[in-house]
Design a protein around this motif. Structure first.
Motif, PDB file in Angstrom:
ATOM      1  N   UNK A   7       0.833  -1.201   0.000  1.00 16.16           N
ATOM      2  CA  UNK A   7       0.000   0.000   0.000  1.00 16.16           C
ATOM      3  C   UNK A   7       0.870   1.254   0.000  1.00 16.16           C
ATOM      4  N   UNK A   8       0.445   2.267  -0.758  1.00 18.79           N
ATOM      5  CA  UNK A   8       1.057   3.577  -0.613  1.00 18.79           C
ATOM      6  C   UNK A   8       0.616   4.168   0.713  1.00 18.79           C
ATOM      7  N   UNK A   9       1.537   4.852   1.392  1.00 15.48           N
ATOM      8  CA  UNK A   9       1.258   5.401   2.707  1.00 15.48           C
ATOM      9  C   UNK A   9       1.197   6.930   2.648  1.00 15.48           C
ATOM     10  N   UNK A  10       0.236   7.474   3.346  1.00 18.15           N
ATOM     11  CA  UNK A  10       0.076   8.922   3.419  1.00 18.15           C
ATOM     12  C   UNK A  10       0.981   9.459   4.520  1.00 18.15           C
ATOM     13  N   UNK A  11       1.717  10.522   4.207  1.00 17.18           N
ATOM     14  CA  UNK A  11       2.542  11.194   5.202  1.00 17.18           C
ATOM     15  C   UNK A  11       1.768  12.408   5.689  1.00 17.18           C
ATOM     16  N   UNK A  12       1.410  12.404   6.965  1.00 14.68           N
ATOM     17  CA  UNK A  12       0.525  13.429   7.511  1.00 14.68           C
ATOM     18  C   UNK A  12       1.205  14.766   7.744  1.00 14.68           C
ATOM     19  N   UNK A  13       0.454  15.693   8.303  1.00 11.26           N
ATOM     20  CA  UNK A  13       0.950  17.049   8.537  1.00 11.26           C
ATOM     21  C   UNK A  13       2.062  17.090   9.569  1.00 11.26           C
ATOM     22  N   UNK A  14       2.191  16.009  10.350  1.00  8.22           N
ATOM     23  CA  UNK A  14       3.282  15.932  11.331  1.00  8.22           C
ATOM     24  C   UNK A  14       4.512  15.253  10.743  1.00  8.22           C
ATOM     25  N   UNK A  15       4.510  15.034   9.418  1.00  9.27           N
ATOM     26  CA  UNK A  15       5.630  14.379   8.719  1.00  9.27           C
ATOM     27  C   UNK A  15       5.863  12.966   9.247  1.00  9.27           C
ATOM     28  N   UNK A  16       4.775  12.272   9.548  1.00 13.91           N
ATOM     29  CA  UNK A  16       4.866  10.931  10.101  1.00 13.91           C
ATOM     30  C   UNK A  16       3.951   9.984   9.337  1.00 13.91           C
ATOM     31  N   UNK A  17       4.339   8.715   9.275  1.00 13.71           N
ATOM     32  CA  UNK A  17       3.494   7.682   8.670  1.00 13.71           C
ATOM     33  C   UNK A  17       3.671   6.398   9.472  1.00 13.71           C
ATOM     34  N   UNK A  18       2.757   5.441   9.255  1.00 13.03           N
ATOM     35  CA  UNK A  18       2.882   4.203  10.005  1.00 13.03           C
ATOM     36  C   UNK A  18       2.127   3.073   9.311  1.00 13.03           C
ATOM     37  N   UNK A  19       2.456   1.844   9.736  1.00  8.41           N
ATOM     38  CA  UNK A  19       1.666   0.673   9.365  1.00  8.41           C
ATOM     39  C   UNK A  19       1.278  -0.033  10.653  1.00  8.41           C
ATOM     40  N   UNK A  20       0.125  -0.675  10.640  1.00 10.71           N
ATOM     41  CA  UNK A  20      -0.352  -1.449  11.778  1.00 10.71           C
ATOM     42  C   UNK A  20      -0.893  -2.760  11.226  1.00 10.71           C
TER      43      UNK A  20
END
Length: 311
Positions: A282-295
């Motif tokens: 999956x492509x991951x979205x990098x949020x406004x806090x410049x952070x991304x994650x997988x769970x």
């Protein structure tokens, strides 16, 4: 740059059949010889063969079996050292175990480290009287920090570890530095666990560290772990992954990028073993806090991680 994190203490379940026959034959031969695993390791080293006490113990207990050419040479040497006939142990290994399948059984160290398994064994052998512990993660979370220069700064691991048998009081954390790193990373542990013996070698890139629990566990009991690995990067970071030898109930990987170093693309990937290619999930979205994650839940043995592109 690649960050690879593993847990050696994830003892593999017995495979049954020929593997148990091999384990039983090896155990009886060792007991009959009167030699300790430490002495056997010493005799093998005198013959130019480096094998860790953990590996020997896993073989005896049926938790893994030798398959790579280097390991089979060790088995042949054991046949001679223990006064067994040629092929006495080798013939009991049976057919080679199928690799790279997303199945519920555990994988061997060789599945997850491939040709580097020998290097890992050599580093482990430098931890005197090391014994493997039968434990596995119930849940684990990695949080990696990327600095403004696009290079990894640290990775903090927190999780819940469960004992698979009585008497477990530690596990081994493994870190493999990338070829471009300036050296092996450092490691520190926080309450409720603490560091035990630590060995690292720039020549192999491996760091092996004992993480000690705050008490001895009985089978089924759990302990909390919290440790941080600090990197010595020499190039831009591009990936963070974790290698699972056993199934794990829950895994979270969080990547915190510096606001001045946000990649152009970020995606999740999976890899059943080193013998099979990565699959982009999956492509991951990098949020406004410049952070991304997988769970991920109910993870099967293999490699899970996040990869990103700067341009």
């Amino acid at each position: 740059m690649t960050l690879r994190v593993g847990l050696l203490a994830e003892g593999a379940a017995p495979y049954g059949g020929p593997v148990v026959d091999f384990a039983e034959a090896l155990t009886k031969a060792v007991d009959r010889s009167g030699l300790s695993l430490e002495r056997i390791q010493h005799h093998l080293a005198a013959r130019g063969m480096q094998v860790s006490l953990s590996t020997l113990s896993y073989w005896r207990r049926g938790r893994s079996r030798p398959e790579r050419p280097e390991s089979l040479k060790v088995v042949a040497a054991l046949e001679d050292l223990l006064d067994l006939g040629e092929g006495f142990l080798t013939d009991r290994l049976g057919d080679k175990r199928p690799r790279g399948r997303w199945v519920g059984q555990a994988m061997s160290i060789e599945d997850m480290w491939d040709s580097r398994a020998t290097d890992l064994g050599e580093v482990m052998a430098r931890i005197d009287r090391l014994q493997p512990t039968a434990s596995t993660y119930v849940s684990v979370q990695d949080r990696q920090v990327i600095g403004p220069d696009r290079r990894e700064v640290s990775n903090r691991c927190t999780g819940v570890v469960q004992a698979l048998e009585d008497g477990v009081d530690r596990f081994l954390a493994i870190q493999l530095a990338d070829a471009t790193d300036l050296g092996v990373p450092s490691i520190e542990a926080g309450p409720p666990c603490r560091l035990g013996r630590v060995r690292g070698e720039d020549s192999t890139g491996f760091l092996v560290a004992e993480i000690l629990f705050d008490r001895m566990l009985r089978a089924g009991e759990t302990a909390l772990v919290d440790y941080t690995v600090r990197m010595r990067p020499g190039a831009d970071s591009e990936v963070c992954d974790r290698r699972f030898l056993r199934p794990v109930g829950e895994y979270t990987l969080q990547i915190d990028f510096h606001p001045d170093a946000v990649p152009a693309r970020c995606y999740e990937f999976a890899r059943p073993s080193l013998q099979e290619p990565e699959t982009a999930l999956n492509d991951l979205w990098i949020g406004t806090t410049a952070s991304t994650h997988i769970h991920v839940r109910n993870i099967k043995p293999g490699i899970r991680g996040v990869r990103w592109e700067w341009e």
